[in-house]
Design an enzyme around this catalytic site. Structure first.
Site: not given
Ligand code: ADE
Length: 253
Positions: A15, A221
């Site tokens: 990042e 996601d």
């Molecule tokens: N950061 C990126 N995806 C995530 C997720 N599914 N749960 C918690 N933090 C995240």
């Protein structure tokens, strides 16, 4: 007036790697298992660091930035899991409100209440929020971010269009990887757009030290059973490119 020095944080190397490559007069300072990169971007002094995952790691890192480096504002960029149905992989969320979804001292205090602050959410200060929204809207509007991806990558993430949404982000020491976890969260925090593991902790420290901050998250996601696969692919293929572009756009006089 104190000279402007911006602290730029991400939770993972991917990042911030792109951002580090932007630095002029780069120096590295290692302390407390973190590497702080100092230098300038567009002639503005910055300190860039990846905090590691979670609320404790990010709170200690931002505290270090404030006390040891005298930063005057904070930008956090990274990825998040979508909770809102309206969000897709690649969309950008800018937090106007941040809540710690795992903070629960009931029955002594209200759910989510931060002890002694007496509040359950933190609001990003208006000036830094408004200028960030304007710049990110422009970046996404002219397709600068999507254009960084190959057609294969766009296909992989079903990323045909991209939008910017401003709203509530929930942070906690939990990686969401199932629809049931999402449903449980929405039952207690119906307005949450996305989840991550650092933003609200950074916000709390900045609030307590009176440092303006903004948290920008790209959806990696949709926090469901496929989140581990999507997260890993997105982080390795996209996060660094987007971080580079977002910070280059934001860090200007
Ligand atoms: N950061 C990126 N995806 C995530 C997720 N599914 N749960 C918690 N933090 C995240």
């Amino acid at each position: 007036m104190k000279e402007k020095r911006i602290g730029i944080l991400g939770a993972m190397p991917e990042e911030i790697n792109g951002v580090v490559s932007l630095l002029k007069d780069k120096k590295e300072i290692v302390k407390g298992m973190r590497t702080y990169y100092t230098g300038t971007i567009n002639n503005i002094e910055v300190v860039v660091v990846f905090s590691r995952w979670g609320k404790v790691a990010s709170a200690t890192t931002v505290t270090h930035l404030i006390i040891e480096f005298g930063i005057t504002e904070v930008v956090f960029t990274g990825v998040a899991g979508a909770i809102s149905q309206d969000l897709n992989i690649g969309d950008i969320v800018i937090a106007n409100s941040l809540v710690q979804h795992d903070l629960d001292a009931r029955p002594i205090m209200k759910r989510f209440e931060i002890p002694l602050l007496g509040i359950t959410e933190l609001f990003s200060p208006k000036e830094i929020l408004d200028s960030t929204i304007e710049k990110i809207d422009e970046l996404v509007g002219n397709g600068s971010l999507i254009d960084l991806l190959s057609s294969k990558q766009r296909e992989l993430f079903s990323l045909t269009s991209q939008k910017v949404v401003v709203g509530q982000v929930a942070s906690g020491d939990q990686f969401f990887s199932s629809n049931i976890e999402k449903e449980n969260l929405l039952a207690i925090l119906p307005d949450v757009l996305c989840v991550e593991m650092e933003g609200a902790a950074v916000a709390q420290v900045c609030f307590e030290y009176d440092i303006p901050y903004v948290i920008i998250r790209t959806i990696s996601d949709v926090a469901n059973e496929n989140s581990v696969v999507d997260f890993n692919e997105f982080v390795s293929q996209v996060a660094s490119k987007f971080g580079f572009e977002i910070i280059q756009k934001l860090i200007k006089w």
